[in-house]
Scaffold this motif. Structure first.
Motif, PDB file in Angstrom:
ATOM      1  N   LEU A   8     127.038 -49.375 120.563  1.00 21.25           N
ATOM      2  CA  LEU A   8     125.756 -49.614 121.204  1.00 21.25           C
ATOM      3  C   LEU A   8     126.006 -49.767 122.692  1.00 21.25           C
ATOM      4  O   LEU A   8     126.901 -50.513 123.097  1.00 21.25           O
ATOM      5  CB  LEU A   8     125.118 -50.873 120.620  1.00 21.25           C
ATOM      6  CG  LEU A   8     123.683 -51.181 121.016  1.00 21.25           C
ATOM      7  CD1 LEU A   8     122.743 -50.067 120.568  1.00 21.25           C
ATOM      8  CD2 LEU A   8     123.247 -52.494 120.384  1.00 21.25           C
ATOM      9  N   ASN A   9     125.264 -49.040 123.509  1.00 24.25           N
ATOM     10  CA  ASN A   9     125.458 -49.060 124.965  1.00 24.25           C
ATOM     11  C   ASN A   9     126.900 -48.709 125.336  1.00 24.25           C
ATOM     12  O   ASN A   9     127.472 -49.289 126.252  1.00 24.25           O
ATOM     13  CB  ASN A   9     125.088 -50.423 125.554  1.00 24.25           C
ATOM     14  CG  ASN A   9     123.626 -50.748 125.377  1.00 24.25           C
ATOM     15  OD1 ASN A   9     122.797 -49.867 125.208  1.00 24.25           O
ATOM     16  ND2 ASN A   9     123.305 -52.023 125.390  1.00 24.25           N
ATOM     17  N   ASN A  10     127.494 -47.784 124.582  1.00 22.09           N
ATOM     18  CA  ASN A  10     128.891 -47.353 124.791  1.00 22.09           C
ATOM     19  C   ASN A  10     129.887 -48.494 124.614  1.00 22.09           C
ATOM     20  O   ASN A  10     130.979 -48.463 125.173  1.00 22.09           O
ATOM     21  CB  ASN A  10     129.071 -46.691 126.150  1.00 22.09           C
ATOM     22  CG  ASN A  10     128.350 -45.365 126.228  1.00 22.09           C
ATOM     23  OD1 ASN A  10     128.330 -44.608 125.255  1.00 22.09           O
ATOM     24  ND2 ASN A  10     127.737 -45.081 127.363  1.00 22.09           N
ATOM     25  N   ILE A  11     129.524 -49.484 123.848  1.00 24.30           N
ATOM     26  CA  ILE A  11     130.409 -50.601 123.531  1.00 24.30           C
ATOM     27  C   ILE A  11     130.628 -50.597 122.028  1.00 24.30           C
ATOM     28  O   ILE A  11     129.664 -50.596 121.255  1.00 24.30           O
ATOM     29  CB  ILE A  11     129.806 -51.939 123.999  1.00 24.30           C
ATOM     30  CG1 ILE A  11     129.653 -51.940 125.520  1.00 24.30           C
ATOM     31  CG2 ILE A  11     130.664 -53.101 123.537  1.00 24.30           C
ATOM     32  CD1 ILE A  11     128.892 -53.119 126.069  1.00 24.30           C
ATOM     33  N   GLU A  12     131.892 -50.570 121.638  1.00 21.26           N
ATOM     34  CA  GLU A  12     132.219 -50.539 120.219  1.00 21.26           C
ATOM     35  C   GLU A  12     132.448 -51.952 119.693  1.00 21.26           C
ATOM     36  O   GLU A  12     133.157 -52.748 120.309  1.00 21.26           O
ATOM     37  CB  GLU A  12     133.428 -49.657 119.979  1.00 21.26           C
ATOM     38  CG  GLU A  12     133.106 -48.206 120.318  1.00 21.26           C
ATOM     39  CD  GLU A  12     134.237 -47.256 120.015  1.00 21.26           C
ATOM     40  OE1 GLU A  12     135.408 -47.662 120.108  1.00 21.26           O
ATOM     41  OE2 GLU A  12     133.929 -46.102 119.691  1.00 21.26           O
ATOM     42  N   ILE A  13     131.833 -52.217 118.553  1.00 23.04           N
ATOM     43  CA  ILE A  13     131.884 -53.535 117.936  1.00 23.04           C
ATOM     44  C   ILE A  13     132.311 -53.374 116.485  1.00 23.04           C
ATOM     45  O   ILE A  13     131.812 -52.492 115.777  1.00 23.04           O
ATOM     46  CB  ILE A  13     130.503 -54.221 117.988  1.00 23.04           C
ATOM     47  CG1 ILE A  13     130.038 -54.363 119.431  1.00 23.04           C
ATOM     48  CG2 ILE A  13     130.536 -55.567 117.287  1.00 23.04           C
ATOM     49  CD1 ILE A  13     128.596 -54.777 119.559  1.00 23.04           C
ATOM     50  N   ALA A  14     133.209 -54.229 116.043  1.00 28.94           N
ATOM     51  CA  ALA A  14     133.620 -54.261 114.640  1.00 28.94           C
ATOM     52  C   ALA A  14     132.867 -55.390 113.939  1.00 28.94           C
ATOM     53  O   ALA A  14     132.969 -56.543 114.338  1.00 28.94           O
ATOM     54  CB  ALA A  14     135.119 -54.487 114.538  1.00 28.94           C
ATOM     55  N   VAL A  15     132.102 -55.019 112.915  1.00 28.51           N
ATOM     56  CA  VAL A  15     131.385 -56.001 112.113  1.00 28.51           C
ATOM     57  C   VAL A  15     132.156 -56.131 110.798  1.00 28.51           C
ATOM     58  O   VAL A  15     132.302 -55.167 110.058  1.00 28.51           O
ATOM     59  CB  VAL A  15     129.930 -55.567 111.845  1.00 28.51           C
ATOM     60  CG1 VAL A  15     129.205 -56.595 110.994  1.00 28.51           C
ATOM     61  CG2 VAL A  15     129.190 -55.333 113.162  1.00 28.51           C
ATOM     62  N   VAL A  16     132.658 -57.316 110.539  1.00 28.37           N
ATOM     63  CA  VAL A  16     133.513 -57.546 109.381  1.00 28.37           C
ATOM     64  C   VAL A  16     132.685 -58.090 108.226  1.00 28.37           C
ATOM     65  O   VAL A  16     131.941 -59.054 108.384  1.00 28.37           O
ATOM     66  CB  VAL A  16     134.653 -58.532 109.733  1.00 28.37           C
ATOM     67  CG1 VAL A  16     135.529 -58.792 108.523  1.00 28.37           C
ATOM     68  CG2 VAL A  16     135.477 -58.001 110.904  1.00 28.37           C
TER      69      VAL A  16
END
Length: 125
Positions: A8-16
């Motif tokens: 999102l918004n070129n930001i990668e996030i890991a949702v565990v």
């Protein structure tokens, strides 16, 4: 353990997603964060309250400080989602307030809120 990678918004996030307790001390936290960072290329994480051993939320144990210091030292960001109203400790409530006022670690009530915080950390609220 299942990890969903979001961008999102070129930001990668890991949702565990996991039914297990994943973090019991600083070492297990660093192992988890390093593994996710290596396998998914993410330095921002969303974890659930249940992923942390219960003594994480007892500040006297020092586990929370140890884990969160690793987040800051390695320039990562973490959002922990859950219901933190179940804790009566004033020091924990103050700690959560301070963390939520910063830019690296957040204690929030929903995944949506966590993703928003992790992608817009410079925004003033």
């Amino acid at each position: 353990m299942n990890v969903r990678k979001m961008n999102l918004n070129n930001i990668e996030i890991a949702v565990v997603d996991s039914e297990e307790t994943l973090i019991t001390d600083g070492s297990s936290a660093l192992d988890l964060f390093a593994t996710i960072q290596y396998e998914f290329g993410c330095s921002r994480f969303v974890l659930r309250q249940s992923h942390f051993a219960e003594n994480f939320f007892d500040l006297k144990t020092g586990i929370a400080g140890n884990v969160l210091q690793k987040i800051i030292n390695y320039q990562m960001k973490l959002a922990i989602i859950g219901d933190f109203t179940i804790y009566s400790s004033k020091s924990l409530k103050d700690f959560i307030y301070e963390m939520n006022s910063g830019k690296d670690v957040f204690f929030l009530s929903s995944e949506e809120e966590a993703i928003y915080k992790l992608t817009n950390v410079q925004r003033k609220y």
